[in-house]
Design an enzyme around this catalytic site. Structure first.
Site: not given
Length: 382
Positions: A279, A298
């Site tokens: 992301h 992440c």
């Protein structure tokens, strides 16, 4: 060349005797005499040994890679497919010498081991561990994305070549980014961030206790009633935040799209039980650090827009302000998140710190000694 590979198959964790190396050498010597039958026999034996060896290499050992999409687990190629690939290669000699049916990293790592191009015994053991991990990665014939958490870097491969690369932020040692493979299936524009319960306890609850519930509003956080598909927003003042910080109570916290959203404006979607995403990020400063171990697991991208253009063939732009605007990808793209602490770098090998302790754990499992050297890149946990 092939005979040399087979003779050194022990480097790959394979048994050279399986490929009847001595009989192959004798068959080649007989073929050099000009006898047509001997030449045909040698060619047949070499082809069979090549197929057996190449297929054995494609059976990856268990290195901890999570195959979210089982289709991405390495599988042996059919003999005809393998021979056709070899025949179609611009140079059969280079195809075999470079182990062209393997990931592009495999051949250079293997050559470094065989030629003893390492500085000490620690580096030898690290090379062997990374050779294992490279067997879990794809060959270079298709497009795929590879994230090396040890180097904190992302690469896009097409036809065996790196066509793009960028820095990434990966998990702290406490929240190590897992080794995994999955298909990137789309992107979410203007995404929510559903905060994992452990991060809500570690990051959010202490700030609420210090600053009050106004902290939540200022950064666009909502407290939701449950983890279902249609939760209701609840008053954060009704939550026992000390119990959340202590880990005695779990609470669902969601961050709305906006300038503070931890996922930025693009989230690439590859559904997985580990809750890992590629992301965007509003916190650009972290990407300038030499060591980029700051996330909860992440992977934060240096340039999410550029990756989107590469994978989707166009700019990804939201329409209006609706959250979670889903965009399907034109063709599924495999993503491999790995942990290579030794990687080819031109004609040499670059070594990275064992930031997650996986090398040390694997060596302990194998009865090896604790690693003491072989690092060329700083990587300190924050």
């Amino acid at each position: 060349i092939l005979l040399g590979l087979l003779e050194s198959a022990e480097v790959d964790g394979l048994d050279p005797d399986r490929y009847q190396v001595r009989k192959l050498a004798a068959a080649l010597r007989a073929a050099w005499g000009g006898d047509r039958r001997a030449a045909e026999r040698a060619e047949r034996m070499l082809s069979e040994a090549f197929v057996d060896y190449a297929r054995d290499l494609r059976r990856a050992p268990d290195t901890g890679m999570i195959y979210v999409d089982r289709q991405l687990a390495p599988t042996p190629w059919p003999a005809r497919q393998l021979l056709d690939k070899a025949a179609a290669a611009p140079s059969l000699e280079r195809f075999i010498d470079g182990l062209g049916w393997m990931n592009p990293a495999y051949g250079p790592l293997r050559r470094a081991l065989v030629s003893r191009a390492y500085g000490n015994d620690d580096q030898r053991r690290i090379l062997a561990l990374n050779l294992e991990r490279a067997r879990a990665l794809p060959a270079g014939f298709s497009r795929f994305v590879l994230v090396n958490a040890a180097a904190q870097r992302l690469y896009v491969y097409e036809n065996g070549e790196v066509v793009d690369s960028m820095r990434v932020v990966v998990g702290k040692p406490k929240h190590a980014t897992p080794m995994m493979s999955a298909f990137i299936r789309g992107a979410a524009l203007n995404p929510y961030w559903n905060v994992p319960p452990d991060l809500a306890a570690e990051r959010i609850a202490p700030n609420v206790l210090k600053q009050g519930v106004g902290y939540l509003k200022g950064l666009g956080y909502q407290v939701l009633s449950d983890w279902g598909d249609n939760p209701s927003v609840i008053d954060p003042a009704t939550v026992d935040w000390q119990a959340v910080a202590d880990g005695r109570v779990e609470v669902r916290v969601r961050q709305l799209p906006g300038p503070h959203n931890a996922l930025g404006v693009i989230k690439f979607v590859f559904p997985n039980a580990q809750g890992i995403f590629l992301h965007d990020t509003p916190d650009r400063q972290l990407l300038t650090e030499a060591s980029r171990l700051y996330s909860g697991g992440c992977i934060r991208l240096e340039d999410a827009g550029r990756l989107g253009r590469r994978l989707f063939g166009r700019d990804l732009k939201k329409v209006g302000d609706d959250p979670e605007q889903m965009v399907a990808i034109p063709a599924l793209v495999p993503l491999y998140v790995t942990y290579l602490t030794a990687v080819p770098n031109g004609n040499s090998i670059a070594y990275f710190d064992d930031v997650y302790g996986r090398d040390a754990a694997r060596l302990a499992q194998l009865g090896g000694e604790r690693l003491t050297g072989g690092s060329s890149s700083p990587a300190q946990a924050r």
